[in-house]
Write a protein that holds these residues in place. Structure first.
Motif, mmCIF file in Angstrom:
data_model
loop_
_atom_site.group_PDB
_atom_site.id
_atom_site.type_symbol
_atom_site.label_atom_id
_atom_site.label_comp_id
_atom_site.label_asym_id
_atom_site.label_seq_id
_atom_site.Cartn_x
_atom_site.Cartn_y
_atom_site.Cartn_z
ATOM 1 N N LEU A 131 0.826 -1.214 0.000
ATOM 2 C CA LEU A 131 0.000 0.000 0.000
ATOM 3 C C LEU A 131 0.859 1.262 0.000
ATOM 4 O O LEU A 131 0.604 2.209 -0.757
ATOM 5 C CB LEU A 131 -0.935 -0.002 1.206
ATOM 6 C CG LEU A 131 -2.164 -0.905 1.136
ATOM 7 C CD1 LEU A 131 -2.805 -1.057 2.509
ATOM 8 C CD2 LEU A 131 -3.181 -0.360 0.139
ATOM 9 N N LEU B 82 -9.021 1.264 -5.182
ATOM 10 C CA LEU B 82 -8.398 -0.018 -4.839
ATOM 11 C C LEU B 82 -8.985 -1.164 -5.657
ATOM 12 O O LEU B 82 -8.277 -2.102 -6.032
ATOM 13 C CB LEU B 82 -8.569 -0.312 -3.356
ATOM 14 C CG LEU B 82 -7.571 0.330 -2.390
ATOM 15 C CD1 LEU B 82 -7.863 -0.129 -0.968
ATOM 16 C CD2 LEU B 82 -6.147 -0.003 -2.754
ATOM 17 N N SER C 102 -7.122 -1.731 -8.820
ATOM 18 C CA SER C 102 -5.686 -1.966 -8.731
ATOM 19 C C SER C 102 -5.270 -3.190 -9.543
ATOM 20 O O SER C 102 -6.040 -4.149 -9.718
ATOM 21 C CB SER C 102 -5.283 -2.161 -7.266
ATOM 22 O OG SER C 102 -3.931 -2.570 -7.178
ATOM 23 N N LEU D 98 -4.408 -6.018 -3.233
ATOM 24 C CA LEU D 98 -5.038 -4.721 -2.979
ATOM 25 C C LEU D 98 -6.517 -4.770 -3.351
ATOM 26 O O LEU D 98 -7.352 -4.157 -2.666
ATOM 27 C CB LEU D 98 -4.314 -3.627 -3.747
ATOM 28 C CG LEU D 98 -2.858 -3.368 -3.329
ATOM 29 C CD1 LEU D 98 -2.298 -2.150 -4.049
ATOM 30 C CD2 LEU D 98 -2.743 -3.187 -1.821
ATOM 31 N N ALA E 69 -9.788 -4.089 -0.931
ATOM 32 C CA ALA E 69 -10.942 -3.271 -1.325
ATOM 33 C C ALA E 69 -12.244 -4.027 -1.093
ATOM 34 O O ALA E 69 -13.226 -3.465 -0.572
ATOM 35 C CB ALA E 69 -10.821 -2.863 -2.786
#
Length: 255
Positions: A124, A139, A142, A147, A151
């Motif tokens: 992150l 997110l 991503s 990630l 989310a």
């Protein structure tokens, strides 16, 4: 109390924060005569608060927490109130334990094993930078599967329940902009806000608004529906009781 509307330079509709500040500035800086019309039986709008029979201050329309990063705003309002310092921290019960909300690196530590938490935290920070607030939608897009997993976790464990409680409807019916209200925060600061000025008015929001409106150039009328008093003519003139009002009308109520 009989009001001759033509005696005023300005009519402000609404005695909430916006209307009170506007009225005070026009009265004190421009020396305008200001009439404030408020449809409720009290000033302060949705920030209205009062002390109940036990001496507890109640925010009638839901809690309001004052925070700003603007020193001019802080200095201006400090003329009309003393402050009680208050920094908001929230815990959410997730899978049987209390964890910080918004989701941050401390939340990560609570919900994941240490090696996984450290790996995701490093990812992150590398991807977005320390101290950033990343919306769930960002997110979700991503390139990193872990990630995207975070989310989905934040969405399912935090946002769905938050939305159902706060708005009384399903998450699917909420504007995407509201998703940003429950971000992933890449820090270990558990405070809900990071602004340098955070507090609650010591005499309450109602006391603060009353002080703002306490000016010899300001008259406040409560229990007045402005739309029952003012009309707009076909030529876009404001008409009051059959007479054109040549002053300024400022509307600060609900859209």
């Amino acid at each position: 109390m009989h009001i001759d509307y033509q005696d005023y330079d300005v009519i402000v509709i609404g005695a909430g924060f916006s209307g009170a500040v506007l009225a005070e500035q026009l009265a004190s800086k421009a020396n305008f005569s200001v009439l404030v019309l408020e449809q409720r039986e009290h000033t302060a709008g949705n920030c209205y608060d009062y002390q109940n029979e036990h001496g507890i201050r109640v925010h009638k329309y839901g809690p309001h927490l004052f925070h700003t990063d603007n020193q001019n705003v802080w200095n201006y309002l400090s003329q009309f109130t003393e402050w009680t310092p208050y920094e908001h921290e929230v815990l959410s019960r997730i899978d049987g334990q209390l964890v910080p909300l918004p989701f941050n690196l401390n939340t990560l530590d609570k919900l994941f094993d240490k090696p996984d938490a450290e790996r995701i935290a490093t990812l992150l920070v590398k991807e977005y930078g320390e101290g950033k607030k990343i919306p769930i939608l960002t997110l979700r897009k991503s390139d990193h599967p872990e990630l995207r997993q975070i989310a989905e976790l934040v969405y399912e464990k935090f946002f769905v329940n938050y939305t159902s409680k706060q708005w009384g409807c399903s998450p699917e019916s909420i504007s995407p902009a509201v998703l940003a209200r429950v971000p992933v925060v890449i820090s270990r600061d558990n405070r809900y806000f990071q602004d340098p000025y955070q507090a609650i008015p010591k005499q309450g929001y109602h006391g603060l608004i009353e002080k703002l409106l306490d000016h010899p150039n300001i008259t406040v009328q409560l229990n007045v529906d402005a739309l029952a008093v003012l009309q707009v003519s076909d030529t876009n003139k404001v008409v009051i009781n059959g007479h054109i009002f040549d002053g300024i009308v400022a509307y600060t109520g609900m859209l």
